[in-house]
Design a protein around this motif. Structure first.
Motif, PDB file in Angstrom:
ATOM      1  N   ASP A  39       0.797  -1.222   0.000  1.00 26.74           N
ATOM      2  CA  ASP A  39       0.000   0.000   0.000  1.00 26.74           C
ATOM      3  C   ASP A  39       0.830   1.272   0.000  1.00 26.74           C
ATOM      4  OD1 ASP A  39       0.881   0.185   2.615  1.00 26.74           O
ATOM      5  OD2 ASP A  39      -1.102   0.503   3.476  1.00 26.74           O
ATOM      6  N   ALA A  40       2.137   1.175   0.288  1.00 28.82           N
ATOM      7  CA  ALA A  40       2.968   2.372   0.279  1.00 28.82           C
ATOM      8  C   ALA A  40       4.417   1.995   0.033  1.00 28.82           C
ATOM      9  CB  ALA A  40       2.830   3.131   1.599  1.00 28.82           C
ATOM     10  N   ALA A  41       5.147   2.913  -0.594  1.00 28.61           N
ATOM     11  CA  ALA A  41       6.576   2.739  -0.855  1.00 28.61           C
ATOM     12  C   ALA A  41       7.239   4.101  -0.734  1.00 28.61           C
ATOM     13  CB  ALA A  41       6.801   2.169  -2.257  1.00 28.61           C
ATOM     14  N   GLU A  42       8.494   4.099  -0.333  1.00 29.63           N
ATOM     15  CA  GLU A  42       9.183   5.376  -0.146  1.00 29.63           C
ATOM     16  C   GLU A  42       9.787   5.933  -1.430  1.00 29.63           C
ATOM     17  OE1 GLU A  42      10.092   5.748   4.519  1.00 29.63           O
ATOM     18  OE2 GLU A  42      11.827   5.323   3.252  1.00 29.63           O
ATOM     19  N   ALA A  43       9.721   5.179  -2.503  1.00 26.14           N
ATOM     20  CA  ALA A  43      10.146   5.656  -3.823  1.00 26.14           C
ATOM     21  C   ALA A  43       9.224   5.007  -4.848  1.00 26.14           C
ATOM     22  CB  ALA A  43      11.608   5.283  -4.095  1.00 26.14           C
ATOM     23  N   PRO A  44       9.018   5.648  -5.991  1.00 23.70           N
ATOM     24  CA  PRO A  44       8.147   5.052  -7.008  1.00 23.70           C
ATOM     25  C   PRO A  44       8.708   3.731  -7.512  1.00 23.70           C
ATOM     26  CG  PRO A  44       8.575   7.382  -7.466  1.00 23.70           C
ATOM     27  CD  PRO A  44       9.521   6.981  -6.377  1.00 23.70           C
ATOM     28  N   LEU A  45       7.830   2.756  -7.659  1.00 22.37           N
ATOM     29  CA  LEU A  45       8.198   1.444  -8.177  1.00 22.37           C
ATOM     30  C   LEU A  45       7.304   1.138  -9.371  1.00 22.37           C
ATOM     31  CD1 LEU A  45       8.584  -0.417  -4.765  1.00 22.37           C
ATOM     32  CD2 LEU A  45      10.443   0.179  -6.330  1.00 22.37           C
ATOM     33  N   THR A  46       7.916   1.012 -10.536  1.00 24.31           N
ATOM     34  CA  THR A  46       7.155   0.855 -11.775  1.00 24.31           C
ATOM     35  C   THR A  46       6.217  -0.342 -11.717  1.00 24.31           C
ATOM     36  OG1 THR A  46       8.965   1.848 -13.027  1.00 24.31           O
ATOM     37  CG2 THR A  46       7.359   0.546 -14.266  1.00 24.31           C
ATOM     38  N   GLN A  47       6.660  -1.444 -11.119  1.00 24.80           N
ATOM     39  CA  GLN A  47       5.850  -2.658 -11.090  1.00 24.80           C
ATOM     40  C   GLN A  47       4.831  -2.673  -9.942  1.00 24.80           C
ATOM     41  OE1 GLN A  47       8.551  -5.993 -11.171  1.00 24.80           O
ATOM     42  NE2 GLN A  47       9.274  -5.526 -13.230  1.00 24.80           N
ATOM     43  N   LEU A  48       4.835  -1.630  -9.135  1.00 29.38           N
ATOM     44  CA  LEU A  48       3.841  -1.509  -8.058  1.00 29.38           C
ATOM     45  C   LEU A  48       3.195  -0.124  -8.144  1.00 29.38           C
ATOM     46  CD1 LEU A  48       5.910  -3.178  -5.222  1.00 29.38           C
ATOM     47  CD2 LEU A  48       3.795  -4.097  -6.218  1.00 29.38           C
ATOM     48  N   PRO A  49       2.485   0.149  -9.232  1.00 33.52           N
ATOM     49  CA  PRO A  49       1.972   1.504  -9.477  1.00 33.52           C
ATOM     50  C   PRO A  49       0.906   1.946  -8.478  1.00 33.52           C
ATOM     51  CG  PRO A  49       1.060  -0.047 -11.065  1.00 33.52           C
ATOM     52  CD  PRO A  49       2.126  -0.784 -10.317  1.00 33.52           C
ATOM     53  N   SER A  50       0.238   1.008  -7.813  1.00 31.91           N
ATOM     54  CA  SER A  50      -0.810   1.400  -6.868  1.00 31.91           C
ATOM     55  C   SER A  50      -0.267   1.764  -5.496  1.00 31.91           C
ATOM     56  CB  SER A  50      -1.834   0.265  -6.729  1.00 31.91           C
ATOM     57  OG  SER A  50      -1.232  -0.890  -6.181  1.00 31.91           O
ATOM     58  N   ALA A  51       1.023   1.547  -5.264  1.00 29.80           N
ATOM     59  CA  ALA A  51       1.615   1.871  -3.968  1.00 29.80           C
ATOM     60  C   ALA A  51       1.758   3.389  -3.834  1.00 29.80           C
ATOM     61  CB  ALA A  51       2.970   1.194  -3.810  1.00 29.80           C
ATOM     62  N   ARG A  52       1.186   3.948  -2.795  1.00 33.61           N
ATOM     63  CA  ARG A  52       1.308   5.373  -2.512  1.00 33.61           C
ATOM     64  C   ARG A  52       2.755   5.678  -2.142  1.00 33.61           C
ATOM     65  NH1 ARG A  52       0.863   7.824   2.511  1.00 33.61           N
ATOM     66  NH2 ARG A  52       0.224   5.800   3.342  1.00 33.61           N
ATOM     67  N   VAL A  53       3.316   6.741  -2.716  1.00 33.71           N
ATOM     68  CA  VAL A  53       4.700   7.120  -2.428  1.00 33.71           C
ATOM     69  C   VAL A  53       4.720   8.065  -1.231  1.00 33.71           C
ATOM     70  CG1 VAL A  53       6.805   8.191  -3.315  1.00 33.71           C
ATOM     71  CG2 VAL A  53       5.367   6.804  -4.835  1.00 33.71           C
ATOM     72  N   ALA A  54       5.304   7.612  -0.139  1.00 34.90           N
ATOM     73  CA  ALA A  54       5.348   8.398   1.097  1.00 34.90           C
ATOM     74  C   ALA A  54       6.348   7.775   2.048  1.00 34.90           C
ATOM     75  CB  ALA A  54       3.960   8.436   1.753  1.00 34.90           C
ATOM     76  N   LEU A  55       6.879   8.591   2.946  1.00 37.00           N
ATOM     77  CA  LEU A  55       7.722   8.042   4.002  1.00 37.00           C
ATOM     78  C   LEU A  55       6.861   7.181   4.922  1.00 37.00           C
ATOM     79  CD1 LEU A  55       9.987  11.062   5.037  1.00 37.00           C
ATOM     80  CD2 LEU A  55      10.353   9.345   3.261  1.00 37.00           C
ATOM     81  N   LEU A  56       7.428   6.098   5.403  1.00 36.88           N
ATOM     82  CA  LEU A  56       6.701   5.172   6.257  1.00 36.88           C
ATOM     83  C   LEU A  56       7.063   5.457   7.711  1.00 36.88           C
ATOM     84  CD1 LEU A  56       7.209   1.871   4.230  1.00 36.88           C
ATOM     85  CD2 LEU A  56       5.480   3.657   3.935  1.00 36.88           C
ATOM     86  N   PRO A  57       6.149   6.017   8.497  1.00 39.09           N
ATOM     87  CA  PRO A  57       6.494   6.410   9.867  1.00 39.09           C
ATOM     88  C   PRO A  57       7.087   5.294  10.707  1.00 39.09           C
ATOM     89  CG  PRO A  57       4.391   7.377   9.251  1.00 39.09           C
ATOM     90  CD  PRO A  57       4.778   6.435   8.136  1.00 39.09           C
TER      91      PRO A  57
END
Length: 297
Positions: A135-153
């Protein structure tokens, strides 16, 4: 050596064996790969590299459990193996991060990107393979386009930051560590620790990672609110002077890494505007470099 991987793409057993052979430096014939649900009779348990896999659903396709025996000299560590598999196979590879949070993973992408991601597991009552979403990643990942890009607390909350001032206060105020949960001394120790972690990060340009989510920054400022309340009260008795000295030292560290902006930054983040000026001076300052913007160090 043990590797635990999750991959976005479903590789064939042959492709998995070929990839693992290259990664650890053995012949393809030395790698046993099999579906863990297909039984064990056909496995080559003497193989130098043994990989069991099973299917998962959602954003990810396969779960790999790899055991590299001592017969393989100097296999790469899990991070190195994941990045090499991603490069060779063209699939983003996830592997567990150190720590106690099962949702925190690292992801290695075919383009060389390595970043933190959060994995969520679906309903346990669902029939069929387990459902996993990123559901979230700290950098854009082409193969996971639905992952929101944000720092993970949770990543930064778990980072190790030395707190010598809070530790010294705790040792003096509660030498046997016997203060019960909810007591004023336990509360003082806990909020002082949170404040020191923030002050040390700000003073050191947000080391160790160079990044820090604004959600945690705001949370940590409320610890300084709690300290102000404790210092204004009478519940600490003789330990009030110890706490005041500790807070003064940490306030100086926090000021080193921040500057006064009349509360403009935090008024915008909290959507409270100039109302932030009614709060303590620590709400009127901003980091010299915003650690929730850009890549950090």
């Amino acid at each position: 050596m043990i590797y635990n991987f999750l991959t976005v793409r479903r590789l064939s057993p042959r492709a998995m064996a070929q990839t693992l052979a290259v990664v650890v430096g053995v012949a393809e014939a030395d790698v046993d790969v099999a579906d863990t649900g297909a039984g064990e009779d056909h496995r080559d348990w003497d193989a130098p590299v043994i990989c069991g896999y099973h299917t998962v659903d959602g954003d990810l396709a396969l779960s790999w459990d790899v055991y590299v025996t001592d017969a393989v000299p100097a296999p790469p560590d899990e991070a190195g193996a994941a990045l090499r598999i991603a490069e060779l196979s063209g699939t983003t590879v996830l592997y567990p991060a150190a720590g106690a949070r099962p949702s925190a993973y690292w992801a290695a992408a075919p383009d060389g990107t390595v970043t933190r991601v959060r994995v969520r597991e679906g309903d346990d009552d669902r029939a069929g393979p387990v459902l996993l979403s990123v559901d979230a990643a700290e950098a854009p990942l082409t193969q996971l386009p639905s992952a929101r890009v944000a720092l993970l607390p949770e990543v930064y909350w778990d980072e190790t930051v030395p707190t010598p001032v809070a530790d010294a206060f705790a040792a003096a105020a509660d030498p046997g560590d016997t203060a019960p949960a909810g007591s004023i001394r336990r509360r003082a120790r806990d909020v002082l620790t949170v404040w020191e972690r923030l002050a040390r990060r700000a003073e050191a340009d947000w080391a160790p990672s160079g990044r820090y989510p604004h959600e945690l920054y705001l949370h940590d400022l409320t610890a300084r609110d709690d300290l102000a309340e404790l210092l204004a009260g009478a519940g600490l008795g003789d330990d009030a002077a110890l706490l005041a000295k500790a807070v003064d030292e940490l306030d100086a560290a926090f000021r080193t890494g921040t500057r006064d902006d009349d509360g403009v930054l935090l008024g915008g983040i909290t959507r409270s505007g100039t109302a932030v000026l009614t709060r303590g001076w620590w709400w009127h300052r901003r980091p010299l470099r915003l650690p929730w913007e850009g890549g950090g160090s």
